[in-house]
Design a protein around this motif. Structure first.
Motif, mmCIF file in Angstrom:
data_model
loop_
_atom_site.group_PDB
_atom_site.id
_atom_site.type_symbol
_atom_site.label_atom_id
_atom_site.label_comp_id
_atom_site.label_asym_id
_atom_site.label_seq_id
_atom_site.Cartn_x
_atom_site.Cartn_y
_atom_site.Cartn_z
ATOM 1 N N UNK A 194 1.648 -6.364 -14.725
ATOM 2 C CA UNK A 194 0.265 -5.070 -15.590
ATOM 3 C C UNK A 194 -0.386 -6.010 -16.818
ATOM 4 N N UNK A 195 0.431 -6.649 -17.369
ATOM 5 C CA UNK A 195 -0.361 -7.526 -18.787
ATOM 6 C C UNK A 195 0.099 -6.875 -19.870
ATOM 7 N N UNK A 196 1.291 -5.796 -19.905
ATOM 8 C CA UNK A 196 1.718 -5.254 -20.758
ATOM 9 C C UNK A 196 2.577 -6.074 -21.916
ATOM 10 N N UNK A 197 2.499 -6.749 -23.070
ATOM 11 C CA UNK A 197 2.742 -8.017 -23.615
ATOM 12 C C UNK A 197 4.815 -7.008 -24.377
ATOM 13 N N UNK A 198 4.650 -5.923 -25.220
ATOM 14 C CA UNK A 198 5.970 -5.666 -26.030
ATOM 15 C C UNK A 198 6.340 -4.304 -25.170
ATOM 16 N N UNK A 199 7.566 -5.077 -23.932
ATOM 17 C CA UNK A 199 7.884 -3.694 -22.968
ATOM 18 C C UNK A 199 9.856 -3.577 -23.021
ATOM 19 N N UNK A 200 10.078 -2.823 -23.043
ATOM 20 C CA UNK A 200 11.771 -2.720 -23.433
ATOM 21 C C UNK A 200 12.233 -1.534 -22.123
ATOM 22 N N UNK A 201 13.240 -2.210 -22.231
ATOM 23 C CA UNK A 201 13.629 -1.473 -20.774
ATOM 24 C C UNK A 201 14.950 -0.810 -22.019
ATOM 25 N N UNK A 202 15.812 0.485 -20.884
ATOM 26 C CA UNK A 202 16.190 1.558 -21.217
ATOM 27 C C UNK A 202 17.517 0.920 -20.292
ATOM 28 N N UNK A 203 17.338 0.573 -19.394
ATOM 29 C CA UNK A 203 17.490 -0.342 -18.216
ATOM 30 C C UNK A 203 18.809 0.978 -17.347
#
Length: 199
Positions: free
Chosen positions: A65-74
């Motif tokens: 969707x275009x978000x650049x800084x993404x962190x997953x909690x997994x």
């Protein structure tokens, strides 16, 4: 895996119409589903806030969707709460379901301020269960409740993505309930098991 998938959605999703959200003072976003990403992304062109997601599929949707800084909690919502507590990003906006499956703000009370923003709602389709199915996959507590209402069943395996998704499936509904060891699609399919190949 030798199985024939039958898509029979118990729930349908519709966005909640609204104006673009005011992101003043919002330091980050916390999103718990792909539906949340999709519904939020159409409300605003802003993509400059860091995004924290509950799992990898939601993280992929955020990047798409275009978000650049993404962190997953997994993992699950508890894992997302831990990630946010460690990151301490400031005020977090949580776009999501009108009736969320978990209470992220409650999990982070006194540590991180979370402001909920309902951007979509799920509603039961009322569709009957397919005739002659051998197993069913359950991805949320809401879907578990909808499935339980369609019973009783004849002992087919019901594989839930989490304990919360399995909770509505009581013994009375007649399903053999199994729970994935980790709340993701790979573990869900592993819990389903691999049947013998057709001969």
């Amino acid at each position: 895996m030798g199985l024939e998938p039958v898509v029979a959605p118990l729930l349908a999703i519709r966005p909640i119409p609204q104006a673009a959200p005011d992101l003043t003072g919002i330091a980050a976003l916390a999103i718990t589903s792909r539906n949340g990403v999709e519904a939020f992304a159409v409300l605003t062109e802003a993509r400059d806030r860091p995004v924290f997601t509950v799992g990898d599929a939601t993280a992929e949707a955020a990047r798409a969707a275009g978000f650049v800084e993404v962190r997953s909690a997994g993992g699950a919502i508890d894992d997302l709460a831990r990630l946010l507590a460690e990151a301490a990003p400031g005020v977090v906006l949580a776009p999501g379901a009108l009736e969320p499956a978990g209470d992220l703000a409650g999990l982070l009370a006194g540590r991180v301020e979370v402001r909920r923003l309902p951007v979509y709602e799920a509603f039961e389709t009322g569709a009957p269960a397919p005739v002659g199915f051998d197993a069913v996959l359950i991805h949320s507590p809401r879907a578990g409740r909808a499935l339980a209402a369609l019973g009783p069943f004849a002992g087919q395996p019901a594989i839930a993505i989490s304990e919360a998704a399995a909770a509505p499936l009581s013994a009375a509904c007649g399903l053999d309930v199994r729970v994935a060891v980790h709340p993701d699609e790979a573990a869900l399919l592993q819990a389903l098991g691999k049947p013998a190949p057709p001969v």
